[in-house]
Scaffold this motif. Sequence first.
Motif, PDB file in Angstrom:
ATOM      1  N   PRO A  49       0.841  -1.200   0.000  1.00 34.76           N
ATOM      2  CA  PRO A  49       0.000   0.000   0.000  1.00 34.76           C
ATOM      3  C   PRO A  49       0.873   1.246   0.000  1.00 34.76           C
ATOM      4  CG  PRO A  49       0.042  -1.026   2.172  1.00 34.76           C
ATOM      5  CD  PRO A  49       0.733  -1.968   1.245  1.00 34.76           C
ATOM      6  N   ALA A  50       0.351   2.325  -0.505  1.00 30.64           N
ATOM      7  CA  ALA A  50       1.115   3.582  -0.549  1.00 30.64           C
ATOM      8  C   ALA A  50       1.513   3.995   0.863  1.00 30.64           C
ATOM      9  CB  ALA A  50       0.279   4.671  -1.200  1.00 30.64           C
ATOM     10  N   GLU A  51       2.802   4.317   1.018  1.00 28.86           N
ATOM     11  CA  GLU A  51       3.298   4.716   2.332  1.00 28.86           C
ATOM     12  C   GLU A  51       2.916   6.175   2.612  1.00 28.86           C
ATOM     13  OE1 GLU A  51       4.445   2.618   4.288  1.00 28.86           O
ATOM     14  OE2 GLU A  51       5.152   0.952   3.061  1.00 28.86           O
ATOM     15  N   GLN A  52       2.807   6.482   3.893  1.00 35.03           N
ATOM     16  CA  GLN A  52       2.338   7.796   4.314  1.00 35.03           C
ATOM     17  C   GLN A  52       3.474   8.754   4.705  1.00 35.03           C
ATOM     18  OE1 GLN A  52      -0.996   8.507   4.043  1.00 35.03           O
ATOM     19  NE2 GLN A  52      -1.008   6.467   3.110  1.00 35.03           N
ATOM     20  N   ARG A  59      15.231  10.033   4.375  1.00 27.69           N
ATOM     21  CA  ARG A  59      16.651  10.119   4.012  1.00 27.69           C
ATOM     22  C   ARG A  59      17.450  10.820   5.106  1.00 27.69           C
ATOM     23  NH1 ARG A  59      19.803  10.958  -1.267  1.00 27.69           N
ATOM     24  NH2 ARG A  59      21.666  12.061  -0.564  1.00 27.69           N
ATOM     25  N   ALA A  60      16.886  11.879   5.659  1.00 29.36           N
ATOM     26  CA  ALA A  60      17.574  12.611   6.728  1.00 29.36           C
ATOM     27  C   ALA A  60      17.725  11.746   7.978  1.00 29.36           C
ATOM     28  CB  ALA A  60      16.815  13.893   7.055  1.00 29.36           C
ATOM     29  N   LEU A  61      16.724  10.937   8.287  1.00 29.85           N
ATOM     30  CA  LEU A  61      16.828  10.030   9.439  1.00 29.85           C
ATOM     31  C   LEU A  61      17.877   8.959   9.183  1.00 29.85           C
ATOM     32  CD1 LEU A  61      13.031   9.583  10.253  1.00 29.85           C
ATOM     33  CD2 LEU A  61      14.738  10.651  11.756  1.00 29.85           C
ATOM     34  N   PHE A  62      17.900   8.433   7.971  1.00 26.19           N
ATOM     35  CA  PHE A  62      18.888   7.406   7.625  1.00 26.19           C
ATOM     36  C   PHE A  62      20.309   7.952   7.723  1.00 26.19           C
ATOM     37  CE2 PHE A  62      21.701   5.248   4.714  1.00 26.19           C
ATOM     38  CZ  PHE A  62      21.484   3.903   5.015  1.00 26.19           C
ATOM     39  N   HIS A 136       8.530   7.221   7.492  1.00 19.43           N
ATOM     40  CA  HIS A 136       9.439   8.019   6.651  1.00 19.43           C
ATOM     41  C   HIS A 136      10.548   7.135   6.079  1.00 19.43           C
ATOM     42  CE1 HIS A 136       7.358  11.562   7.912  1.00 19.43           C
ATOM     43  NE2 HIS A 136       7.840  11.559   9.157  1.00 19.43           N
ATOM     44  N   LEU A 137      11.100   6.246   6.891  1.00 18.06           N
ATOM     45  CA  LEU A 137      12.162   5.360   6.419  1.00 18.06           C
ATOM     46  C   LEU A 137      11.646   4.404   5.343  1.00 18.06           C
ATOM     47  CD1 LEU A 137      13.960   4.521   9.785  1.00 18.06           C
ATOM     48  CD2 LEU A 137      14.941   5.777   7.859  1.00 18.06           C
TER      49      LEU A 137
END
Length: 202
Positions: A49-52, A59-62, A136-137
């Motif tokens: 399903p489409a992620e929210q 990317r910033a968290l990674f 987000h990830l």
Amino acid sequence: MILRDGRKGFKKFLRFTLAIILILMPMIAAAQTAETQQAEPVQESPAAPAEQGDYKTGRALFSGEKRFTNGGPPCISCHSAGVGALDGGVLGPNLSQIYAGPKRALLMIGWVNSPGLPVMGPIFSAKNITEAEMEHLRVFFSETASQPVAASKTGSFVGAGAAGFIGIMIFFSIVWSGRYRKRNKGTAHDALWRNYGGKGGK
């Protein structure tokens, strides 16, 4: 005495340099192995399903540009995913294709925050990733999975660094031996060196 001490010091220096090289070699080999490993074939999986979440936030968290709410370390400290100047760490697996196959199920906070994981467990069970951060990830990893797999830059960087270190050691070895010979020029130690150091008294 000074000549003998100088030779001992030079031999210790050479042994130290050799020890550093021997320590760096396994690191270079491990980085090159990670760089040359073939990507696992992507297995077809049911459409997700489409992620929210938000790609830029993921990317910033990674990469560590944005801190996790509970203070956990950024993913890039152990994993790579084709982002960042050095591509990321080599302690953990490359995550660039994790979203594309059955391993996508690992992108759940129940798994990531589990205390049973040997490496991540002690860290993230105490500093949990939130569901919003994982969303987000997941969006970030869904984008990396759609990109072609790039070769890791970490191995090349480690190899260049090791070569530079060895070059610096050789340079200082030459400079040190030249300074020692210049310091003893025209002294009794120089005469001893010429007579007993393999120059045949010339």
